[in-house]
Each structure stands twice: as structure tokens, then as C-alpha cells.
Design an enzyme around this catalytic site. Structure first.
Site, PDB file in Angstrom:
ATOM      1  N   CYS A   2       4.910  -2.962   0.454  1.00  0.00           N
ATOM      2  CA  CYS A   2       5.870  -3.737   1.215  1.00  0.00           C
ATOM      3  C   CYS A   2       6.765  -2.787   2.277  1.00  0.00           C
ATOM      4  O   CYS A   2       6.689  -1.780   2.335  1.00  0.00           O
ATOM      5  CB  CYS A   2       6.968  -4.051   0.144  1.00  0.00           C
ATOM      6  SG  CYS A   2       6.395  -4.843  -1.311  1.00  0.00           S
ATOM      7  N   ARG A  27       0.800  -1.408   6.906  1.00  0.00           N
ATOM      8  CA  ARG A  27       1.087  -0.817   5.376  1.00  0.00           C
ATOM      9  C   ARG A  27       0.396  -1.768   4.519  1.00  0.00           C
ATOM     10  O   ARG A  27       0.282  -1.430   3.119  1.00  0.00           O
ATOM     11  CB  ARG A  27       2.582  -0.991   5.080  1.00  0.00           C
ATOM     12  CG  ARG A  27       3.443  -0.136   6.109  1.00  0.00           C
ATOM     13  CD  ARG A  27       5.225  -0.412   6.066  1.00  0.00           C
ATOM     14  NE  ARG A  27       5.543  -0.178   4.693  1.00  0.00           N
ATOM     15  CZ  ARG A  27       5.950   0.930   4.207  1.00  0.00           C
ATOM     16  NH1 ARG A  27       5.832   2.552   5.230  1.00  0.00           N
ATOM     17  NH2 ARG A  27       6.530   1.501   3.169  1.00  0.00           N
ATOM     18  N   TRP A  77       3.483  -6.883  -0.443  1.00  0.00           N
ATOM     19  CA  TRP A  77       2.401  -6.358  -1.083  1.00  0.00           C
ATOM     20  C   TRP A  77       2.649  -6.719  -2.555  1.00  0.00           C
ATOM     21  O   TRP A  77       3.215  -5.785  -3.287  1.00  0.00           O
ATOM     22  CB  TRP A  77       1.960  -4.884  -0.928  1.00  0.00           C
ATOM     23  CG  TRP A  77       0.677  -4.435  -1.434  1.00  0.00           C
ATOM     24  CD1 TRP A  77      -0.403  -4.831  -0.742  1.00  0.00           C
ATOM     25  CD2 TRP A  77       0.084  -3.974  -2.426  1.00  0.00           C
ATOM     26  NE1 TRP A  77      -1.779  -4.270  -1.339  1.00  0.00           N
ATOM     27  CE2 TRP A  77      -1.123  -3.725  -2.590  1.00  0.00           C
ATOM     28  CE3 TRP A  77       1.137  -3.607  -3.579  1.00  0.00           C
ATOM     29  CZ2 TRP A  77      -1.793  -3.106  -3.619  1.00  0.00           C
ATOM     30  CZ3 TRP A  77       0.349  -2.771  -4.666  1.00  0.00           C
ATOM     31  CH2 TRP A  77      -1.006  -2.633  -4.544  1.00  0.00           C
ATOM     32  N   ASN A 103      11.630  -3.030  -1.318  1.00  0.00           N
ATOM     33  CA  ASN A 103      10.434  -2.130  -1.411  1.00  0.00           C
ATOM     34  C   ASN A 103      10.249  -1.341  -2.668  1.00  0.00           C
ATOM     35  O   ASN A 103      11.519  -0.484  -2.765  1.00  0.00           O
ATOM     36  CB  ASN A 103      10.177  -1.490  -0.036  1.00  0.00           C
ATOM     37  CG  ASN A 103       8.913  -0.414  -0.181  1.00  0.00           C
ATOM     38  OD1 ASN A 103       7.923  -0.577  -1.275  1.00  0.00           O
ATOM     39  ND2 ASN A 103       8.740   0.675   0.553  1.00  0.00           N
ATOM     40  N   GLY A 104       9.472  -1.234  -3.430  1.00  0.00           N
ATOM     41  CA  GLY A 104       9.503  -0.600  -4.756  1.00  0.00           C
ATOM     42  C   GLY A 104       9.081  -1.388  -5.913  1.00  0.00           C
ATOM     43  O   GLY A 104       8.994  -2.552  -5.907  1.00  0.00           O
ATOM     44  N   GLU A 487     -16.259  10.347   0.278  1.00  0.00           N
ATOM     45  CA  GLU A 487     -15.374   9.901   1.585  1.00  0.00           C
ATOM     46  C   GLU A 487     -16.186   8.682   2.268  1.00  0.00           C
ATOM     47  O   GLU A 487     -15.531   7.643   2.771  1.00  0.00           O
ATOM     48  CB  GLU A 487     -14.783  11.054   2.361  1.00  0.00           C
ATOM     49  CG  GLU A 487     -14.090  10.538   3.634  1.00  0.00           C
ATOM     50  CD  GLU A 487     -12.613   9.599   3.209  1.00  0.00           C
ATOM     51  OE1 GLU A 487     -12.372   9.650   1.963  1.00  0.00           O
ATOM     52  OE2 GLU A 487     -11.956   9.247   4.019  1.00  0.00           O
ATOM     53  N   LYS A 491     -14.789   4.923   2.382  1.00  0.00           N
ATOM     54  CA  LYS A 491     -14.542   4.248   3.847  1.00  0.00           C
ATOM     55  C   LYS A 491     -15.348   2.967   3.734  1.00  0.00           C
ATOM     56  O   LYS A 491     -14.729   1.809   4.175  1.00  0.00           O
ATOM     57  CB  LYS A 491     -15.059   5.148   4.924  1.00  0.00           C
ATOM     58  CG  LYS A 491     -14.210   6.242   5.522  1.00  0.00           C
ATOM     59  CD  LYS A 491     -13.088   5.828   6.044  1.00  0.00           C
ATOM     60  CE  LYS A 491     -11.768   5.514   5.294  1.00  0.00           C
ATOM     61  NZ  LYS A 491     -11.068   6.618   4.548  1.00  0.00           N
ATOM     62  N   GLU A 494     -13.786   0.451   1.453  1.00  0.00           N
ATOM     63  CA  GLU A 494     -12.538  -0.114   1.601  1.00  0.00           C
ATOM     64  C   GLU A 494     -12.505  -1.288   2.610  1.00  0.00           C
ATOM     65  O   GLU A 494     -11.709  -2.093   2.583  1.00  0.00           O
ATOM     66  CB  GLU A 494     -11.714   0.905   2.241  1.00  0.00           C
ATOM     67  CG  GLU A 494     -10.929   2.120   1.486  1.00  0.00           C
ATOM     68  CD  GLU A 494     -10.207   2.884   2.420  1.00  0.00           C
ATOM     69  OE1 GLU A 494     -10.832   3.723   3.193  1.00  0.00           O
ATOM     70  OE2 GLU A 494      -9.065   2.959   2.161  1.00  0.00           O
ATOM     71  N   HIS A 510     -29.349  11.947 -13.844  1.00  0.00           N
ATOM     72  CA  HIS A 510     -28.741  11.984 -14.975  1.00  0.00           C
ATOM     73  C   HIS A 510     -28.297  10.586 -15.210  1.00  0.00           C
ATOM     74  O   HIS A 510     -27.303  10.362 -16.258  1.00  0.00           O
ATOM     75  CB  HIS A 510     -27.856  13.035 -15.242  1.00  0.00           C
ATOM     76  CG  HIS A 510     -27.951  14.403 -14.994  1.00  0.00           C
ATOM     77  ND1 HIS A 510     -28.881  15.016 -16.081  1.00  0.00           N
ATOM     78  CD2 HIS A 510     -28.266  15.472 -14.024  1.00  0.00           C
ATOM     79  CE1 HIS A 510     -29.295  16.224 -15.791  1.00  0.00           C
ATOM     80  NE2 HIS A 510     -28.626  16.476 -14.571  1.00  0.00           N
ATOM     81  N   LYS A 609      -1.205   0.830   3.218  1.00  0.00           N
ATOM     82  CA  LYS A 609      -1.322   2.171   4.289  1.00  0.00           C
ATOM     83  C   LYS A 609      -0.566   3.306   3.226  1.00  0.00           C
ATOM     84  O   LYS A 609      -0.935   4.301   3.224  1.00  0.00           O
ATOM     85  CB  LYS A 609      -0.998   1.910   5.419  1.00  0.00           C
ATOM     86  CG  LYS A 609      -1.097   3.403   6.387  1.00  0.00           C
ATOM     87  CD  LYS A 609      -2.668   3.600   6.657  1.00  0.00           C
ATOM     88  CE  LYS A 609      -2.758   4.657   7.575  1.00  0.00           C
ATOM     89  NZ  LYS A 609      -3.953   5.373   7.420  1.00  0.00           N
TER      90      LYS A 609
END
Ligand code: AGP
Length: 614
Positions: A2, A27, A77, A103-104, A487, A491, A494, A510, A609
Site C-alpha cells: 500500500c 510498490r 495491496w 498502510n500496514g 535468482e 526473476k 516474478e 535426488h 516492491k
């Protein structure tokens, strides 16, 4: 996650709020809304989805709201309740006179809601935030003072919040407060701006006040009163923001992500300036506040981080152990905070975070600090909450990163880890001068090597197109590049939503090898060095199961042509520095696949973000 904006002054508020929200879009969000004070009432407008939907919603009311000079805005969000109009902020009290953006997460909202319902409050949304609106309004009914009502309310709230509130009966006034969530107040000429992050205010003013936890600010166009929750007046500290508005432009690139990938050579150059001059001069790292003696005796390090920063931390572990011989534990912050951790004043705890606001990492840092550990923060935001907790602060100076998928901040974090590891190795005397000089001289060449990769990116683009029509993607590597595989996979998933996974190649047999067939692309991060031959054998094993084999390599070995269906070559580099060089093509593969598939590259679905909730 948010984002909050607010404005009080004499300019038209709607444009300022919408522009501020646009600057916070990075964000991540799924609905939005604003509230503005019109002649005699506060008007609230909300929409699902992108800000363009909110603008459409506002269009028929353009004249009515054009004169408003005060308002608040929000991008949401979703955490509690679906991303619908009714759950979007601002939220109002029962009579609609009081509006709140938040926000929170209010952790005790259920208990508070039950009590308010008993008193007759009617709730419309599924959010935790609506509780705050009703609670402040109910207290306001008794105290008739907005700031006081907010102060008393916060004493009942558990969890994290940044709040911006206005009340129809207190015109020209915003009240803001925060706990464990970011909030900055921009100071203008007879006007104030409020935002979750600097990009929303930087084009209006460079003067700002960072609110700290449990402070309450009452703002009118020409005054700012700062208090604690017990009405004790405090002196606001006005800082000058070190940001330039131009940093937020795409500079001609199609997406911020592509621009940020291309900035990486300069990011490394900027970090090295003043810290690494020549291959035979010592590393200068004045940011590390531990004494040389403490560093010499240091025998344990913990690194905590999330997501991409966690992958940088894993490489940090590898090089600190290799260069300095100090044992290093790396852990996801979200795991670290819910177990008994053995941390004390003899442990160096390193927190890694692009944003410096990630809730889990911030909590983990605070826990370790309370146990007496020295806290070293590696962050791209020296103005962040984590930076304020630091005993030593290494700002990675990558410049603001807008794309949700981290790229240049990762390369900057790695560069900072190399400098830190070399600095400690020099003090501890754990590397020969020859080895130190070799790594340092190669580090100075890294920007050019990345420029070479970027100059020949067509080959990577072709590879991306060739394999874009896949549901799954496997990345394999060994040793120092295992986190590179993780990573690279992160990427891709995402921004393209392809199911991508990174494996240490020795683990393939394995279990994961069962998934391999002619439909599965397997990308091998095959860098010259001590695990090269081992990884080659693992790649053979995957080839034998008909997987589509791709090599990312700095080897000129001819036998690769038979083994691999596609080869991406990168410049030669020492194995210990290869994670920096290897990462750039993996970022580009993810980018070009997502772009080819028409995905929202800079703002992928469901992602934020700055993850400011646990
Ligand atoms: C990176 O591409 C991701 N968006 C995400 O994993 C990110 O790295 C993570 O949320 C941690 O963020 P931080 O570095 O700001 O703490």
C-alpha cells in the site's frame, strides 16, 4: 505494498494526489482511492485495478473537486478482503465525516471491531483499516480534537500502520502517525505533502521530515505540530532529500526494468569510487564502524534478508567464508524472527534490503539489536527504517529502483559484499596479497564486462523467444553460482509467471530429474572454475533425459556445442566474481520472455516492491 499520499495547501489537491499515487505505483497495488475536502463535505472516490480506473471514476466530478486544496489518497495491496471498491481506501466512519488511509496491518482489528459493533458501528468492508476510522471517530465524539483522538486511538492499536486522517469538522488539517511502516512529510511553502515514499513528493520539495514510530503530526497549510502519543510536543527534524526527480524517468527504455539492467555498469562504477582505487591499494570502507580489533576477533556473522536480497546474502556468505574464513549463517528474515536465534554481542548481524523497509527483515534486525549484536545494514535506501537501526550502514547507491523485480540493487548488493569481504580479509590477513590484487583488478573490470554483455544482448533475446512458450523452467548451478540459479529463476517467475526453479545441480538426481523430458528447458550456469567439470556432468545427465539444454558460460570449450541446444557466452571472469557477470543475461532472459508474453513487466501481478507487512 500500500501507498499513502496526502496534501494540504492552496494548490488543486486532486492532481497532486493522483500524481503522488502514480509515483508510488511501483510498490504494487490492486485498487486505489482518494478523498478530498470540497465546500462542505469530504468526497471519496475509489476504483478497482489500475489508477486509470480511478481517473475515469473522477472524470464526471472534475469540476466539483477541482477547487479542493486538501486531500488524502491510497493505493491498496489487498491483505484483508478482496481488491474491491468497497475494500479500497479511504475508509470512512459511519457518518462519513472522518476519512482514513492506512498502510500496514492492524493485528487486533477483530477484537476492536467486535467492541465497536457492540456500540452500534456498522462496518461495510472486510478490511482491518475500517476499524481505525470508526475508532478515531468514536473517540473524536468525546474529545472533539482530531490529533488527540488519533493519539488515544493508537494506544489501542496493535500491529503496523502509517495513517493519514482528515475530518470534515477540522478543515485544512491532516493528522498523520506511524508505527513500523514508512511515512515522510514533504515541507513546502505554506503547504505540506505526505507520502509513504520520497518519489511521491520529490518533484514538489526536497525538504522532508521522516516521522518516527508513535509520533503524531498535525498539519495545516502553514503549521506543523509534532507530538508523541502523550501530547508531549517534539521538535521536527527537517532533512534535505538526496533524490533527483529525473531518476524516475524511463529514459527512453520500454520498461524501468530494462533501464535498470542497463544502469548496472555505472552502478558498479559509482560504488567503487572512493572505495577501490587500484588493484594494489587497500579497500576504503569507512562505513564499517567496527574497530579493527573487533573485526580481527570476529568469529561469527549472521545475514538476514528476503527474496533477491536473500540471494545476494547467500553469495555474501560464500565470499566472506572464502576470503575471511569466518563462519556465516544466512537465513530468510521471515524464518529468523519466529525461532530461538543464537545471537549475541559477539555476532555481527548483517541485514540486506533494497528498500530498507521490508517488515520481516526490520523485525529481525530489531531482535538482534536487542540482543546486543552490531547491526550492519546494506541497503539502497539510506533514508529507510532499517538504515536508522544500523550501527554500520553501507548504502549501495544504485539509485531509485522502480521495477518491482530487483536488478541493479542486486548487483549493487553483491558489489558491496565483495568490498566488505575484501576489507575484512585485508584486516584479518586471511588472503595473500596476490589473491587480493587479482580479485580487486578484476572487480575494476566488471563494468566493462557487463557493457559487453549488454552490447550483444540480441543473442539473449533470441534465446528468450525460443523458450518463452514453456510452463516450467529449471536453472542449475553449483558452488558460488547456486544463488545465481535461484535468482535467475526468481526473476523469471516474478515477471513471466512461468514456474521456474533453481537447483544445486548435484541435487538433480535426488528428485528433480524425474521432471525432465523434451519439454523442459534446463539452463546451466556453467562458469569456468572448480565446479565446471562437475556441472558439465550434471548437464550431461539432464541432456540424457532429453531436456532442452541451455548454457550460460564463459567457456570456449568446443564440446559444449554438442551438449547444449543454445549457448549464451559471457566474458571470461574469475569464478569468485562470476555471479555478477552471470546474473545480467539471466535478468535479460526473464525480461525478454515476460515482454514477449506481454506481461506487465514493471508491476507484476500480486507483487509489491516494498513488503511492509509481515
Ligand atoms: C525482487 O525481485 C523481489 N521483488 C523481492 O523478492 C524482494 O527482493 C524482497 O521483497 C526483499 O525486498 P528488500 O530487498 O527491499 O528487502
Amino acid at each position: 505494498m500500500c501507498g499513502i499520499v496526502g496534501y494540504v495547501g492552496s494548490k488543486p489537491a486532486v492532481d497532486i494526489l493522483l500524481d503522488g499515487l502514480e509515483q508510488l505505483e511501483y510498490r504494487g497495488y490492486d485498487s486505489s482511492g482518494i478523498a478530498v475536502k470540497c465546500d462542505d463535505a469530504i468526497k471519496v472516490y475509489k476504483a478497482e485495478g489500475k489508477l486509470s480506473n480511478l481517473k475515469e471514476e473522477l472524470a464526471p466530478h472534475a469540476y466539483e473537486i477541482s477547487k479542493a486544496t486538501m486531500g488524502i489518497g491510497h493505493i491498496r495491496w489487498a491483505t484483508h478482503g478482496a481488491p474491491t471498491v468497497v475494500n479500497a481506501h479511504p475508509h470512512t466512519c459511519g457518518c462519513g465525516k472522518l476519512v482514513v488511509v492506512h498502510n500496514g496491518i492492524i493485528e487486533n482489528y477483530k477484537e476492536l471491531k467486535a467492541k465497536l459493533e457492540e456500540k452500534g458501528c456498522k462496518f461495510r468492508s472486510q478490511t482491518d483499516t475500517e476499524v481505525v476510522a470508526h475508532l478515531i471517530a468514536s473517540i473524536y465524539g468525546e474529545v472533539k480534537d482530531l490529533a488527540k483522538a488519533v493519539q488515544l486511538t493508537t494506544k489501542q492499536l496493535e500491529g503496523a500502520y502509517a495513517l493519514c486522517i482528515m475530518h470534515n469538522d477540522e478543515p485544512n488539517k491532516l493528522v498523520v502517525t506511524k508505527r513500523n511502516a514508512p511515512l515522510v512529510i514533504g515541507v513546502g511553502e505554506n503547504e505540506y505533502y505526505v507520502a509513504s515514499d520520497v518519489p511521491a513528493i520529490i518533484k514538489h520539495t526536497k525538504k522532508a521530515i521522516y516521522l518516527t514510530d508513535n509520533q503524531v503530526a498535525t498539519i495545516t497549510p502553514d503549521s506543523l505540530k509534532l507530538e508523541d502519543v502523550n501530547e508531549q510536543e517534539l521538535t521536527p527534524k527537517i532533512e534535505v532529500l538526496p533524490w533527483e526527480p529525473v531518476a524516475l524517468s524511463k529514459m527512453g527504455y520500454k520498461h524501468f526494468m530494462l533501464k535498470e539492467i542497463h544502469e548496472q555498469p555505472d552502478v558498479i562504477r559509482n560504488i567503487l569510487v572512493g572505495k577501490l582505487h587500484t588493484s594494489d591499494s587497500p579497500i576504503v570502507l569507512n562505513e564499517v564502524k567496527l574497530t579493527r580489533n573487533t573485526l580481527k576477533e570476529l568469529n561469527r556473522i549472521q545475514i538476514i534478508a528476503c527474496g533477491t536480497s536473500l540471494h545476494a546474502a547467500m553469495i555474501g556468505k560464500y565470499i566472506i567464508e572464502d576470503f575471511c574464513g569466518i563462519p556465516v549463517d544466512v537465513e530468510a528474515s521471515s524464518e529468523y524472527i519466529y525461532r530461538k536465534t543464537v545471537t549475541d554481542s559477539h555476532t555481527l548481524v548483517i541485514g540486506v534490503s533494497q528498500s530498507g523497509e521490508t517488515a520481516d527483515t526490520l523485525t529481525a534486525i530489531k531482535q538482534s539489536k536487542a540482543k546486543g549484536s552490531h547491526i550492519l545494514i546494506i541497503t539502497n535506501r539510506p533514508d529507510s527504517a532499517m538504515a536508522r537501526e544500523a550501527d554500520s550502514l553501507i548504502p549501495v547507491s544504485a539509485g531509485i529502483e522502480v521495477s518491482v523485480a530487483a536488478t541493479k540493487s542486486y548487483i549493487a548488493q553483491l558489489t558491496s559484499f565483495y568490498l566488505l569481504a575484501l576489507y575484512m580479509a585485508e584486516i584479518k590477513g586471511t588472503m595473500s596479497e596476490e589473491d587480493l590484487n587479482k580479485i580487486k583488478s578484476e572487480m575494476l573490470l566488471l563494468p566493462q564486462k557487463i557493457e559487453q554483455i549488454l552490447a550483444h544482448k540480441e543473442n539473449i533475446q533470441t534465446c528468450a523467444r525460443k523458450y518463452s512458450n514453456t510452463r516450467d523452467f529449471i536453472y542449475i548451478a553449483r558452488g558460488i553460482n547456486y544463488p545465481t540459479a535461484l535468482e535467475g529463476a526468481l526473476k523469471l517467475k516474478e515477471i513471466s509467471y512461468i514456474n521456474a526453479t533453481g537447483y544445486p545441480a548435484g541435487e538433480l538426481k535426488h528428485g528433480p530429474i524425474a521432471m525432465l523430458d523434451e519439454t523442459m528447458p534446463v539452463l546451466s550456469v556453467l562458469m569456468n572454475g572448480k565446479v565446471y567439470e562437475k556441472l558439465l556432468s550434471n548437464s550431461e545427465e539432464a541432456k540424457a533425459r532429453n531436456a532442452k539444454m541451455i548454457a550460460l558460460t564463459n567457456s570456449s570449450d568446443q564440446k559444449l556445442d554438442d551438449l547444449f541446444d543454445y549457448i549464451i557466452r559471457v566474458p571470461e571472469v574469475d569464478e569468485l566474481l562470476s555471479p555478477i557477470v552471470a546474473m545480467v543475461p539471466l535478468q535479460l532472459i526473464a525480461y525478454y520472455i515476460a515482454e514477449f508474453l506481454g506481461k506487465d513487466v514493471d508491476q507484476p501481478r500480486n507483487l509489491a516492491k516494498s513488503v511492509t507487512v509481515e
